[in-house]
Design a protein around this motif. Sequence first.
Motif, mmCIF file in Angstrom:
data_model
loop_
_atom_site.group_PDB
_atom_site.id
_atom_site.type_symbol
_atom_site.label_atom_id
_atom_site.label_comp_id
_atom_site.label_asym_id
_atom_site.label_seq_id
_atom_site.Cartn_x
_atom_site.Cartn_y
_atom_site.Cartn_z
ATOM 1 N N THR A 1 0.793 -1.223 0.000
ATOM 2 C CA THR A 1 0.000 0.000 0.000
ATOM 3 C C THR A 1 0.827 1.276 0.000
ATOM 4 O O THR A 1 0.297 2.333 -0.302
ATOM 5 C CB THR A 1 -0.957 0.049 1.218
ATOM 6 O OG1 THR A 1 -0.201 -0.060 2.413
ATOM 7 C CG2 THR A 1 -1.987 -1.046 1.131
ATOM 8 N N VAL B 1 -4.450 -5.196 -5.233
ATOM 9 C CA VAL B 1 -5.887 -4.918 -5.197
ATOM 10 C C VAL B 1 -6.570 -5.861 -4.219
ATOM 11 O O VAL B 1 -7.303 -5.441 -3.321
ATOM 12 C CB VAL B 1 -6.516 -5.040 -6.605
ATOM 13 C CG1 VAL B 1 -8.035 -5.020 -6.529
ATOM 14 C CG2 VAL B 1 -6.005 -3.943 -7.523
ATOM 15 N N VAL C 1 -8.117 -4.814 -0.340
ATOM 16 C CA VAL C 1 -9.547 -4.972 -0.049
ATOM 17 C C VAL C 1 -9.755 -5.988 1.066
ATOM 18 O O VAL C 1 -10.499 -5.746 2.023
ATOM 19 C CB VAL C 1 -10.333 -5.380 -1.315
ATOM 20 C CG1 VAL C 1 -11.752 -5.791 -0.956
ATOM 21 C CG2 VAL C 1 -10.355 -4.235 -2.320
ATOM 22 N N MET D 1 -16.400 -4.146 -3.848
ATOM 23 C CA MET D 1 -15.201 -3.395 -3.471
ATOM 24 C C MET D 1 -14.027 -3.751 -4.379
ATOM 25 O O MET D 1 -13.244 -2.880 -4.771
ATOM 26 C CB MET D 1 -14.846 -3.690 -2.007
ATOM 27 C CG MET D 1 -15.842 -3.111 -1.009
ATOM 28 S SD MET D 1 -15.695 -3.729 0.700
ATOM 29 C CE MET D 1 -13.973 -3.626 1.052
ATOM 30 N N THR E 1 -14.458 -2.103 -7.762
ATOM 31 C CA THR E 1 -14.125 -0.685 -7.663
ATOM 32 C C THR E 1 -12.616 -0.480 -7.627
ATOM 33 O O THR E 1 -12.060 0.367 -8.326
ATOM 34 C CB THR E 1 -14.765 -0.073 -6.395
ATOM 35 O OG1 THR E 1 -16.185 -0.230 -6.490
ATOM 36 C CG2 THR E 1 -14.414 1.390 -6.245
ATOM 37 N N ARG E 2 -11.923 -1.275 -6.821
ATOM 38 C CA ARG E 2 -10.469 -1.143 -6.696
ATOM 39 C C ARG E 2 -9.778 -1.528 -8.003
ATOM 40 O O ARG E 2 -8.791 -0.910 -8.394
ATOM 41 C CB ARG E 2 -9.976 -2.006 -5.539
ATOM 42 C CG ARG E 2 -8.530 -1.867 -5.206
ATOM 43 C CD ARG E 2 -8.164 -0.541 -4.628
ATOM 44 N NE ARG E 2 -8.727 -0.397 -3.296
ATOM 45 C CZ ARG E 2 -8.184 0.323 -2.352
ATOM 46 N NH1 ARG E 2 -7.060 0.972 -2.564
ATOM 47 N NH2 ARG E 2 -8.756 0.437 -1.179
ATOM 48 N N CYS E 3 -10.289 -2.553 -8.675
ATOM 49 C CA CYS E 3 -9.718 -2.953 -9.976
ATOM 50 C C CYS E 3 -9.851 -1.823 -10.987
ATOM 51 O O CYS E 3 -8.910 -1.534 -11.739
ATOM 52 C CB CYS E 3 -10.404 -4.219 -10.501
ATOM 53 S SG CYS E 3 -9.878 -5.749 -9.716
#
Length: 159
Positions: free
Chosen positions: A41, A64, A68, A118, A121-123
């Motif tokens: 991160t 990713v 999550v 989630m 969205t992150r992808c």
Amino acid sequence: MGNLTVREVVTDVIAKVAPDELPLLAGLEPIDDAGADRVLTRRARGRDPLGFGLDTVVSLVTPVLWIVLTDVAREGVTNVAMGVLARMKRRLRRWLNRRRPMTLPPLDPAQVRHVRSMILTRCAAAGIDDARAAQIADAVAVRLMLGTTSGDAAAGPTT
């Protein structure tokens, strides 16, 4: 039945949908889950302890999923306001379990659907195309629904 760990789910899903990222997971093996989360991160600064720059690789699936699922492990799917006593308990648990793997709480189908959302969205934020993102999110949802022993559970429909 024990809880799944973040590492177990990430490893199983990466083996299915992005096996080319298995060397990244191998590089994370000697690092505990909290350390792996920090590595994945943080912003790219200085020398990368894995031996290669994560900032130079585009659209990695591993970060990713790890981000999550770590959020789910830490906070659960719904954010519940925590009182002072709960925060102290969490800090104590973190101190006592520093080297233990992060585990995911048991999730009901609605929560698995939320985790899937989630991940989608992150992808998208990571620049992963919609078809690939759906494949990844479906693989995570199936793995979460199967629980800890993938060989004992029958594969159910994806969420």
